[in-house]
Design a protein around this motif. Structure first.
Motif, PDB file in Angstrom:
ATOM      1  N   UNK A  53       0.820  -1.208  -0.066  1.00  0.00           N
ATOM      2  CA  UNK A  53       0.154   0.237   0.088  1.00  0.00           C
ATOM      3  C   UNK A  53       0.727   1.154  -0.060  1.00  0.00           C
ATOM      4  N   UNK A  54       2.043   1.354  -0.745  1.00  0.00           N
ATOM      5  CA  UNK A  54       2.746   2.355  -0.474  1.00  0.00           C
ATOM      6  C   UNK A  54       2.268   3.338  -1.822  1.00  0.00           C
ATOM      7  N   UNK A  55       1.436   3.157  -2.684  1.00  0.00           N
ATOM      8  CA  UNK A  55       1.027   4.298  -3.682  1.00  0.00           C
ATOM      9  C   UNK A  55      -0.125   4.830  -3.311  1.00  0.00           C
ATOM     10  N   UNK A  56      -0.198   5.236  -1.927  1.00  0.00           N
ATOM     11  CA  UNK A  56      -1.561   5.857  -1.463  1.00  0.00           C
ATOM     12  C   UNK A  56      -0.719   7.137  -0.824  1.00  0.00           C
ATOM     13  N   UNK A  57      -1.650   8.332  -1.195  1.00  0.00           N
ATOM     14  CA  UNK A  57      -1.150   9.518  -0.577  1.00  0.00           C
ATOM     15  C   UNK A  57       0.130  10.160  -1.507  1.00  0.00           C
ATOM     16  N   UNK A  58       0.894  10.835  -0.960  1.00  0.00           N
ATOM     17  CA  UNK A  58       2.109  11.533  -1.684  1.00  0.00           C
ATOM     18  C   UNK A  58       3.126  10.598  -2.013  1.00  0.00           C
ATOM     19  N   UNK A  59       3.346  10.441  -3.506  1.00  0.00           N
ATOM     20  CA  UNK A  59       4.276   9.534  -3.833  1.00  0.00           C
ATOM     21  C   UNK A  59       5.592  10.074  -4.447  1.00  0.00           C
ATOM     22  N   UNK A  60       5.570  11.489  -4.588  1.00  0.00           N
ATOM     23  CA  UNK A  60       6.758  12.189  -5.061  1.00  0.00           C
ATOM     24  C   UNK A  60       7.994  11.882  -4.260  1.00  0.00           C
ATOM     25  N   UNK A  61       9.263  11.871  -5.130  1.00  0.00           N
ATOM     26  CA  UNK A  61      10.394  11.423  -4.381  1.00  0.00           C
ATOM     27  C   UNK A  61      10.595   9.963  -4.155  1.00  0.00           C
ATOM     28  N   UNK A  62       9.276   9.107  -4.435  1.00  0.00           N
ATOM     29  CA  UNK A  62       9.487   7.687  -3.989  1.00  0.00           C
ATOM     30  C   UNK A  62      10.787   7.208  -4.872  1.00  0.00           C
ATOM     31  N   UNK A  63      10.720   7.243  -6.172  1.00  0.00           N
ATOM     32  CA  UNK A  63      11.766   6.720  -6.903  1.00  0.00           C
ATOM     33  C   UNK A  63      13.037   7.396  -6.687  1.00  0.00           C
ATOM     34  N   UNK A  64      13.272   8.587  -6.547  1.00  0.00           N
ATOM     35  CA  UNK A  64      14.580   9.369  -6.308  1.00  0.00           C
ATOM     36  C   UNK A  64      15.116   8.577  -5.140  1.00  0.00           C
ATOM     37  N   UNK A  65      14.216   8.524  -3.947  1.00  0.00           N
ATOM     38  CA  UNK A  65      14.936   7.908  -2.862  1.00  0.00           C
ATOM     39  C   UNK A  65      15.538   6.483  -2.896  1.00  0.00           C
ATOM     40  N   UNK A  66      14.802   5.854  -3.769  1.00  0.00           N
ATOM     41  CA  UNK A  66      15.148   4.259  -3.811  1.00  0.00           C
ATOM     42  C   UNK A  66      16.226   4.256  -4.810  1.00  0.00           C
ATOM     43  N   UNK A  67      16.355   4.994  -5.828  1.00  0.00           N
ATOM     44  CA  UNK A  67      17.523   4.493  -6.830  1.00  0.00           C
ATOM     45  C   UNK A  67      18.831   4.903  -6.305  1.00  0.00           C
ATOM     46  N   UNK A  68      18.891   6.206  -5.634  1.00  0.00           N
ATOM     47  CA  UNK A  68      20.065   6.923  -5.287  1.00  0.00           C
ATOM     48  C   UNK A  68      20.621   5.948  -3.969  1.00  0.00           C
ATOM     49  N   UNK A  69      19.712   5.273  -3.172  1.00  0.00           N
ATOM     50  CA  UNK A  69      20.294   4.305  -2.040  1.00  0.00           C
ATOM     51  C   UNK A  69      21.055   3.269  -2.672  1.00  0.00           C
ATOM     52  N   UNK A  70      22.072   2.778  -1.851  1.00  0.00           N
ATOM     53  CA  UNK A  70      23.007   1.737  -2.273  1.00  0.00           C
ATOM     54  C   UNK A  70      22.305   0.403  -2.231  1.00  0.00           C
ATOM     55  N   UNK A  71      21.690  -0.130  -1.242  1.00  0.00           N
ATOM     56  CA  UNK A  71      21.330  -1.471  -1.070  1.00  0.00           C
ATOM     57  C   UNK A  71      19.879  -2.029  -1.737  1.00  0.00           C
ATOM     58  N   UNK A  72      18.919  -1.136  -1.673  1.00  0.00           N
ATOM     59  CA  UNK A  72      17.642  -1.669  -1.978  1.00  0.00           C
ATOM     60  C   UNK A  72      17.646  -2.022  -3.380  1.00  0.00           C
ATOM     61  N   UNK A  73      18.102  -1.299  -4.387  1.00  0.00           N
ATOM     62  CA  UNK A  73      18.153  -1.787  -5.936  1.00  0.00           C
ATOM     63  C   UNK A  73      19.122  -2.793  -5.966  1.00  0.00           C
ATOM     64  N   UNK A  74      20.206  -3.089  -5.087  1.00  0.00           N
ATOM     65  CA  UNK A  74      21.062  -4.120  -5.284  1.00  0.00           C
ATOM     66  C   UNK A  74      20.232  -5.459  -4.952  1.00  0.00           C
ATOM     67  N   UNK A  75      19.521  -5.326  -3.643  1.00  0.00           N
ATOM     68  CA  UNK A  75      18.865  -6.533  -3.277  1.00  0.00           C
ATOM     69  C   UNK A  75      17.849  -6.846  -4.333  1.00  0.00           C
ATOM     70  N   UNK A  76      17.195  -6.056  -5.159  1.00  0.00           N
ATOM     71  CA  UNK A  76      16.157  -6.329  -5.846  1.00  0.00           C
ATOM     72  C   UNK A  76      16.611  -6.773  -7.308  1.00  0.00           C
ATOM     73  N   UNK A  77      17.704  -6.145  -7.669  1.00  0.00           N
ATOM     74  CA  UNK A  77      18.379  -6.582  -8.710  1.00  0.00           C
ATOM     75  C   UNK A  77      18.747  -8.134  -8.583  1.00  0.00           C
ATOM     76  N   UNK A  78      19.262  -8.535  -7.471  1.00  0.00           N
ATOM     77  CA  UNK A  78      19.636  -9.762  -7.241  1.00  0.00           C
ATOM     78  C   UNK A  78      18.838 -10.796  -6.995  1.00  0.00           C
TER      79      UNK A  78
END
Ligand code: TRP
Length: 443
Positions: A120-145
């Protein structure tokens, strides 16, 4: 009975080809390229590139595949024994693996968004969601894995066919969902600017690089230049019409790309996002639409990202399978070892791609980040180059009688069309690709 069986055969071939073609290329790559390259004018150049460059390559690959009845290596060995044409096989092994390395990173983004949708994360304000995710180190690496593990796991367990069965449900579902998103998006205030952006061409935006990008996208989206279509066509029966299979595949592929464009662009303008943003565009705009939909947004987003994930996996397994088949058949490796080694190698390269949006964003190769560099290398260079060699092979190495036999189904169809098709494969497509290469290099 006879006709039903025939129909089944035809439909199966087109579904398999469309399944390979439709993937992240349509939903993720096409909309952001439209945004980066000037909107409607790019779409027109893209359609021209599909018709004049990609379709001849499609037919060339299909002709080689069905004539030889084998994979890229086998085909070259059979149709041009003792020549250097077999080296074409190398392009077709290396390019899909490079492509997979960053494809898996984007697949990872889809994994992340699927999980976000489920929680349920796409409820309410979603701005900056992707920016925060993509510039973090680990989250994208985990999902890529996770995405790469799914790809390798499917191949190791030999359940490829099982996964492909999913697509019979998820593809139509994806279609309906996107149409729904397009319609909903058009009700958002300010969205018509996006429609205008998609249909009103500004030809001053077209330059050599835009044309090269459009050509690259046509190759990427139709899975050309690395022998995928060649291999699929090798399973086609003699009576099957290669030209109409190509047209159907391209039409479905274009339909999905345009729909994705019409889903994304209106929302871009409604949400005040920059169309030039780049690879994150879809991941920034869709959450905005979903958040506007209220509770229905959660349901739609879960189904949507699930469908995308399946579409991406059917593409990624076909990309990994090329290399695995090569190692197993030509080098005598076991399937297990081939899969693990290649998956690990492409995963490691993918890690660098993923980090190039965050900690490694300062690393530039020829002026662009690692992710962009690999993407450009594969789509603007390696795949058109592979395609060029395929058309040259069909246009200049194979006998005209053989090519005619394949394209006209032994003289039963396309007889009038053949001279035009042959001209496209022999002259227009190769010259066109070389001209795009040269202008891209020197302008
Ligand atoms: N066409 C797929 C997409 O649009 C990607 C893909 C799958 C591909 N197999 C390929 C691209 C082979 C080039 C070659 O997502």
């Amino acid at each position: 009975m006879q006709t039903r069986e025939n129909f089944g055969g035809r439909l199966a071939v087109i579904l398999a080809m469309a399944g390979s073609a439709i993937g992240l290329g349509n939903i993720w790559r096409f909309p952001y390229l439209v945004g980066q390259n000037g909107g409607a004018a790019f779409i027109l150049v893209y359609i021209a590139a599909c018709a004049l460059l990609a379709m001849p390559i499609f037919m060339a690959e299909a002709v080689i595949g069905r004539r030889s009845g084998s994979n890229t290596f086998g085909a070259m060995k059979k149709l041009a024994p003792g020549t250097r044409w077999k080296w074409l096989g190398l392009v077709t092994v290396v390019a899909p693996l490079l492509l997979l390395s960053y494809y898996s990173v984007v697949g990872g983004w889809a994994v992340d968004y699927f999980m976000k949708a489920c929680s349920f994360r796409f409820i309410g304000d979603t701005s900056g969601l992707f920016g925060g995710f993509i510039s973090s180190t680990w989250e994208p690496l985990v999902t890529h894995t996770v995405f790469m593990a799914l790809t390798a796991g499917i191949i190791l367990l030999g359940v490829t066919k099982g996964i492909e069965k999913f697509t019979k449900i998820t593809m139509p579902m994806l279609f309906i969902l996107i149409v729904g998103i397009v319609i909903y998006g058009l009700t958002l205030p300010g969205s018509w600017k996006g429609v205008e952006y998609m249909v009103k061409p500004d030809f001053s935006k077209i330059n050599a690089q835009v044309v090269a990008t459009a050509m690259g996208q046509a190759f990427f989206s139709l899975s050309l230049g690395v022998g995928t279509i060649l291999t699929y066509a090798s399973y086609m029966r003699k009576e099957e019409n290669i030209v109409s299979a190509g047209n159907c595949t391209a039409a479905f592929d274009l339909l999905f790309a345009l729909l994705a464009g019409f889903a994304v662009m209106p929302a871009v303008f409604a949400a005040g996002i920059q169309p030039e943003e780049g690879p994150g565009l879809v991941f920034d705009t869709l959450p905005y639409i979903f958040s506007q939909m209220g509770w229905a947004g959660t349901v739609v987003s879960v189904l949507f990202f699930f469908s995308i994930l399946i579409a991406a996996l059917t593409s990624s397994i076909s990309l990994l399978e090329v290399g695995v088949a090569y190692l197993v058949e030509e080098k005598g490796w076991s399937r297990r070892r081939s899969t693990l080694v290649l998956a690990f190698g492409t995963w490691a390269l993918g890690v660098l791609c993923s980090l190039s949006f965050g900690p490694l964003s300062g690393v530039k190769l020829l002026g662009v980040g690692i992710f962009d560099f690999l993407d450009k290398l594969c789509t603007n260079w390696l795949m058109p180059f592979g395609g060029l060699l395929f058309t040259l092979f069909v246009g200049w190495k194979m006998s005209k009688a053989d090519v005619r036999d394949e394209l006209t189904g032994g003289g039963t169809c396309n007889r009038r069309l053949f001279p035009l098709l042959y001209f496209l494969m022999r002259y227009l497509a190769p010259v066109g690709i070389v001209v795009v290469f040269l202008t891209n290099l020197f302008l």
